[in-house]
Design a protein around this motif. Structure first.
Motif, PDB file in Angstrom:
ATOM      1  N   MET A   1       0.851  -1.163   0.000  1.00 58.25           N
ATOM      2  CA  MET A   1       0.000   0.000   0.000  1.00 58.25           C
ATOM      3  C   MET A   1       0.906   1.237   0.000  1.00 58.25           C
ATOM      4  O   MET A   1       1.810   1.369   0.811  1.00 58.25           O
ATOM      5  N   ARG A   2       0.673   2.135  -0.950  1.00 65.75           N
ATOM      6  CA  ARG A   2       1.468   3.358  -1.061  1.00 65.75           C
ATOM      7  C   ARG A   2       1.006   4.346   0.002  1.00 65.75           C
ATOM      8  O   ARG A   2      -0.168   4.624   0.136  1.00 65.75           O
ATOM      9  N   LEU A   3       2.008   4.899   0.737  1.00 65.35           N
ATOM     10  CA  LEU A   3       1.668   5.813   1.815  1.00 65.35           C
ATOM     11  C   LEU A   3       1.946   7.260   1.480  1.00 65.35           C
ATOM     12  O   LEU A   3       1.299   8.152   1.997  1.00 65.35           O
ATOM     13  N   GLY A   4       2.949   7.534   0.662  1.00 65.29           N
ATOM     14  CA  GLY A   4       3.239   8.924   0.371  1.00 65.29           C
ATOM     15  C   GLY A   4       4.462   9.077  -0.503  1.00 65.29           C
ATOM     16  O   GLY A   4       5.052   8.101  -0.957  1.00 65.29           O
ATOM     17  N   TYR A   5       4.825  10.325  -0.727  1.00 68.75           N
ATOM     18  CA  TYR A   5       5.999  10.648  -1.532  1.00 68.75           C
ATOM     19  C   TYR A   5       6.638  11.904  -0.964  1.00 68.75           C
ATOM     20  O   TYR A   5       6.037  12.638  -0.190  1.00 68.75           O
ATOM     21  N   ASP A   6       7.902  12.106  -1.364  1.00 71.99           N
ATOM     22  CA  ASP A   6       8.605  13.288  -0.879  1.00 71.99           C
ATOM     23  C   ASP A   6       8.764  14.295  -2.007  1.00 71.99           C
ATOM     24  O   ASP A   6       8.288  14.085  -3.127  1.00 71.99           O
ATOM     25  N   LEU A   7       9.436  15.403  -1.726  1.00 72.60           N
ATOM     26  CA  LEU A   7       9.585  16.489  -2.694  1.00 72.60           C
ATOM     27  C   LEU A   7      10.566  16.145  -3.816  1.00 72.60           C
ATOM     28  O   LEU A   7      10.623  16.852  -4.812  1.00 72.60           O
ATOM     29  N   GLU A   8      11.315  15.057  -3.663  1.00 71.93           N
ATOM     30  CA  GLU A   8      12.275  14.653  -4.692  1.00 71.93           C
ATOM     31  C   GLU A   8      11.709  13.594  -5.623  1.00 71.93           C
ATOM     32  O   GLU A   8      12.400  13.137  -6.527  1.00 71.93           O
ATOM     33  N   GLY A   9      10.483  13.161  -5.399  1.00 74.50           N
ATOM     34  CA  GLY A   9       9.839  12.205  -6.286  1.00 74.50           C
ATOM     35  C   GLY A   9       9.937  10.761  -5.822  1.00 74.50           C
ATOM     36  O   GLY A   9       9.504   9.855  -6.533  1.00 74.50           O
ATOM     37  N   ASN A  10      10.491  10.493  -4.671  1.00 72.54           N
ATOM     38  CA  ASN A  10      10.549   9.135  -4.137  1.00 72.54           C
ATOM     39  C   ASN A  10       9.187   8.765  -3.562  1.00 72.54           C
ATOM     40  O   ASN A  10       8.498   9.599  -2.985  1.00 72.54           O
ATOM     41  N   THR A  11       8.779   7.494  -3.709  1.00 74.11           N
ATOM     42  CA  THR A  11       7.515   7.020  -3.134  1.00 74.11           C
ATOM     43  C   THR A  11       7.819   6.043  -2.010  1.00 74.11           C
ATOM     44  O   THR A  11       8.804   5.298  -2.070  1.00 74.11           O
ATOM     45  N   TYR A  12       6.954   6.049  -1.008  1.00 79.30           N
ATOM     46  CA  TYR A  12       7.156   5.239   0.183  1.00 79.30           C
ATOM     47  C   TYR A  12       5.993   4.281   0.338  1.00 79.30           C
ATOM     48  O   TYR A  12       4.835   4.653   0.163  1.00 79.30           O
ATOM     49  N   TRP A  13       6.329   3.017   0.659  1.00 79.93           N
ATOM     50  CA  TRP A  13       5.348   1.946   0.715  1.00 79.93           C
ATOM     51  C   TRP A  13       5.407   1.260   2.067  1.00 79.93           C
ATOM     52  O   TRP A  13       6.449   1.204   2.711  1.00 79.93           O
ATOM     53  N   GLU A  14       4.269   0.713   2.476  1.00 78.29           N
ATOM     54  CA  GLU A  14       4.185  -0.067   3.712  1.00 78.29           C
ATOM     55  C   GLU A  14       3.293  -1.267   3.439  1.00 78.29           C
ATOM     56  O   GLU A  14       2.213  -1.144   2.862  1.00 78.29           O
ATOM     57  N   PHE A  15       3.746  -2.449   3.864  1.00 77.53           N
ATOM     58  CA  PHE A  15       2.952  -3.665   3.692  1.00 77.53           C
ATOM     59  C   PHE A  15       3.311  -4.646   4.801  1.00 77.53           C
ATOM     60  O   PHE A  15       4.320  -4.501   5.482  1.00 77.53           O
ATOM     61  N   LYS A  16       2.454  -5.662   4.945  1.00 80.71           N
ATOM     62  CA  LYS A  16       2.670  -6.645   6.003  1.00 80.71           C
ATOM     63  C   LYS A  16       3.866  -7.509   5.670  1.00 80.71           C
ATOM     64  O   LYS A  16       4.043  -7.932   4.543  1.00 80.71           O
ATOM     65  N   ASP A  17       4.674  -7.764   6.705  1.00 77.55           N
ATOM     66  CA  ASP A  17       5.854  -8.601   6.539  1.00 77.55           C
ATOM     67  C   ASP A  17       5.426 -10.064   6.589  1.00 77.55           C
ATOM     68  O   ASP A  17       4.648 -10.464   7.448  1.00 77.55           O
ATOM     69  N   ASN A  18       5.914 -10.891   5.655  1.00 76.73           N
ATOM     70  CA  ASN A  18       5.550 -12.307   5.626  1.00 76.73           C
ATOM     71  C   ASN A  18       6.161 -13.079   6.792  1.00 76.73           C
ATOM     72  O   ASN A  18       5.555 -14.018   7.292  1.00 76.73           O
ATOM     73  N   LEU A  19       7.355 -12.677   7.230  1.00 81.30           N
ATOM     74  CA  LEU A  19       8.018 -13.406   8.312  1.00 81.30           C
ATOM     75  C   LEU A  19       7.483 -13.016   9.682  1.00 81.30           C
ATOM     76  O   LEU A  19       7.427 -13.854  10.580  1.00 81.30           O
ATOM     77  N   ASN A  20       7.121 -11.757   9.867  1.00 82.23           N
ATOM     78  CA  ASN A  20       6.628 -11.296  11.152  1.00 82.23           C
ATOM     79  C   ASN A  20       5.305 -10.571  10.919  1.00 82.23           C
ATOM     80  O   ASN A  20       5.271  -9.438  10.471  1.00 82.23           O
ATOM     81  N   ALA A  21       4.215 -11.222  11.234  1.00 80.50           N
ATOM     82  CA  ALA A  21       2.886 -10.682  10.950  1.00 80.50           C
ATOM     83  C   ALA A  21       2.540  -9.487  11.838  1.00 80.50           C
ATOM     84  O   ALA A  21       1.616  -8.736  11.524  1.00 80.50           O
TER      85      ALA A  21
ATOM     86  N   ASP B   1       4.680  19.336   6.123  1.00 80.87           N
ATOM     87  CA  ASP B   1       5.837  19.132   7.007  1.00 80.87           C
ATOM     88  C   ASP B   1       7.142  19.210   6.212  1.00 80.87           C
ATOM     89  O   ASP B   1       8.128  19.801   6.658  1.00 80.87           O
ATOM     90  N   GLN B   2       7.148  18.610   5.038  1.00 78.76           N
ATOM     91  CA  GLN B   2       8.361  18.592   4.220  1.00 78.76           C
ATOM     92  C   GLN B   2       8.712  19.989   3.714  1.00 78.76           C
ATOM     93  O   GLN B   2       9.879  20.382   3.711  1.00 78.76           O
ATOM     94  N   LYS B   3       7.698  20.751   3.310  1.00 78.68           N
ATOM     95  CA  LYS B   3       7.951  22.123   2.843  1.00 78.68           C
ATOM     96  C   LYS B   3       8.435  23.006   3.992  1.00 78.68           C
ATOM     97  O   LYS B   3       9.313  23.851   3.812  1.00 78.68           O
ATOM     98  N   ALA B   4       7.866  22.811   5.186  1.00 72.76           N
ATOM     99  CA  ALA B   4       8.299  23.581   6.349  1.00 72.76           C
ATOM    100  C   ALA B   4       9.756  23.260   6.687  1.00 72.76           C
ATOM    101  O   ALA B   4      10.522  24.149   7.073  1.00 72.76           O
ATOM    102  N   GLU B   5      10.166  22.009   6.519  1.00 74.53           N
ATOM    103  CA  GLU B   5      11.555  21.621   6.785  1.00 74.53           C
ATOM    104  C   GLU B   5      12.506  22.271   5.776  1.00 74.53           C
ATOM    105  O   GLU B   5      13.586  22.743   6.144  1.00 74.53           O
ATOM    106  N   VAL B   6      12.126  22.324   4.521  1.00 74.21           N
ATOM    107  CA  VAL B   6      12.959  22.976   3.503  1.00 74.21           C
ATOM    108  C   VAL B   6      13.086  24.469   3.806  1.00 74.21           C
ATOM    109  O   VAL B   6      14.187  25.037   3.729  1.00 74.21           O
ATOM    110  N   TYR B   7      11.970  25.105   4.198  1.00 71.74           N
ATOM    111  CA  TYR B   7      12.007  26.527   4.553  1.00 71.74           C
ATOM    112  C   TYR B   7      12.906  26.749   5.769  1.00 71.74           C
ATOM    113  O   TYR B   7      13.692  27.693   5.819  1.00 71.74           O
ATOM    114  N   ARG B   8      12.834  25.857   6.778  1.00 77.60           N
ATOM    115  CA  ARG B   8      13.662  25.974   7.975  1.00 77.60           C
ATOM    116  C   ARG B   8      15.146  25.878   7.625  1.00 77.60           C
ATOM    117  O   ARG B   8      15.970  26.647   8.121  1.00 77.60           O
TER     118      ARG B   8
END
Length: 179
Positions: free
Chosen positions: A1-21, A61-68
């Protein structure tokens, strides 16, 4: 399941681990235009990937971090400019302000406050006085040595090392033996 992306175009995913449920596995998929040596994952997303941050960071949050970060660069440049404007203790002596000597309360002590110009004049006058006094002084050959070692010096009584005079014997190889 796709959870989000960052300002550089990377996508982040989270799914259930087969070894540790009980645990979800989190990964990042880099942008296609990014070379693997140029990959840069923001700290907020790195925290999420390592399960130290529960919720993924939002775009705000990501834009605020870049501004900071940009603001910190400006503030650091201003601080550097203020620091460079102050005189340094490591500057050359001619760039530093002259240090005033302390003045004695006792006028008969001979210690008086003087500025740098007066000190230079006094030093020059003292040098001229010394050269005039040295005109009749004995030469270097007629002067006696100031320090002489006492006759019963402990260094003269110290035992010598047994190998002080040892020198290696001359060596030349003999003829080779034939077998």
């Amino acid at each position: 399941m796709r959870l989000g992306y960052d300002l550089e175009g990377n996508t982040y995913w989270e799914f259930k681990d087969n070894l540790n449920a009980n645990r979800f596995r989190r990964i990042v998929e880099y942008s296609r235009k990014t070379h693997f040596s140029d990959v840069n994952v923001p700290p907020q997303w790195m925290q999420w990937l390592r399960h130290t941050r529960y919720e993924p960071p939002s775009i705000a949050d990501q834009k605020a971090e870049v501004y900071r970060q940009e603001r910190m660069k400006v503030l650091a440049a201003q601080a550097d400019a203020r620091w460079a404007a102050k005189p340094s203790a490591l500057d050359a002596p001619d760039k530093q302000q002259p240090v005033q000597m302390l003045q004695s309360q006792d006028p008969s002590s001979g210690i008086r406050q003087m500025n740098v110009d007066q000190e230079a004049i006094d030093n020059h006058a003292a040098e001229e006085k010394d050269t005039a006094a040295d005109a009749g002084a004995p030469t270097l050959k007629t002067r006696k040595r100031m320090r002489t070692e006492p006759k019963d010096s402990p260094w003269k009584q110290a035992p010598k090392n047994p190998g002080d005079e040892w020198q290696p014997a001359q060596w030349s190889p003999g003829p080779a033996k034939r077998t």
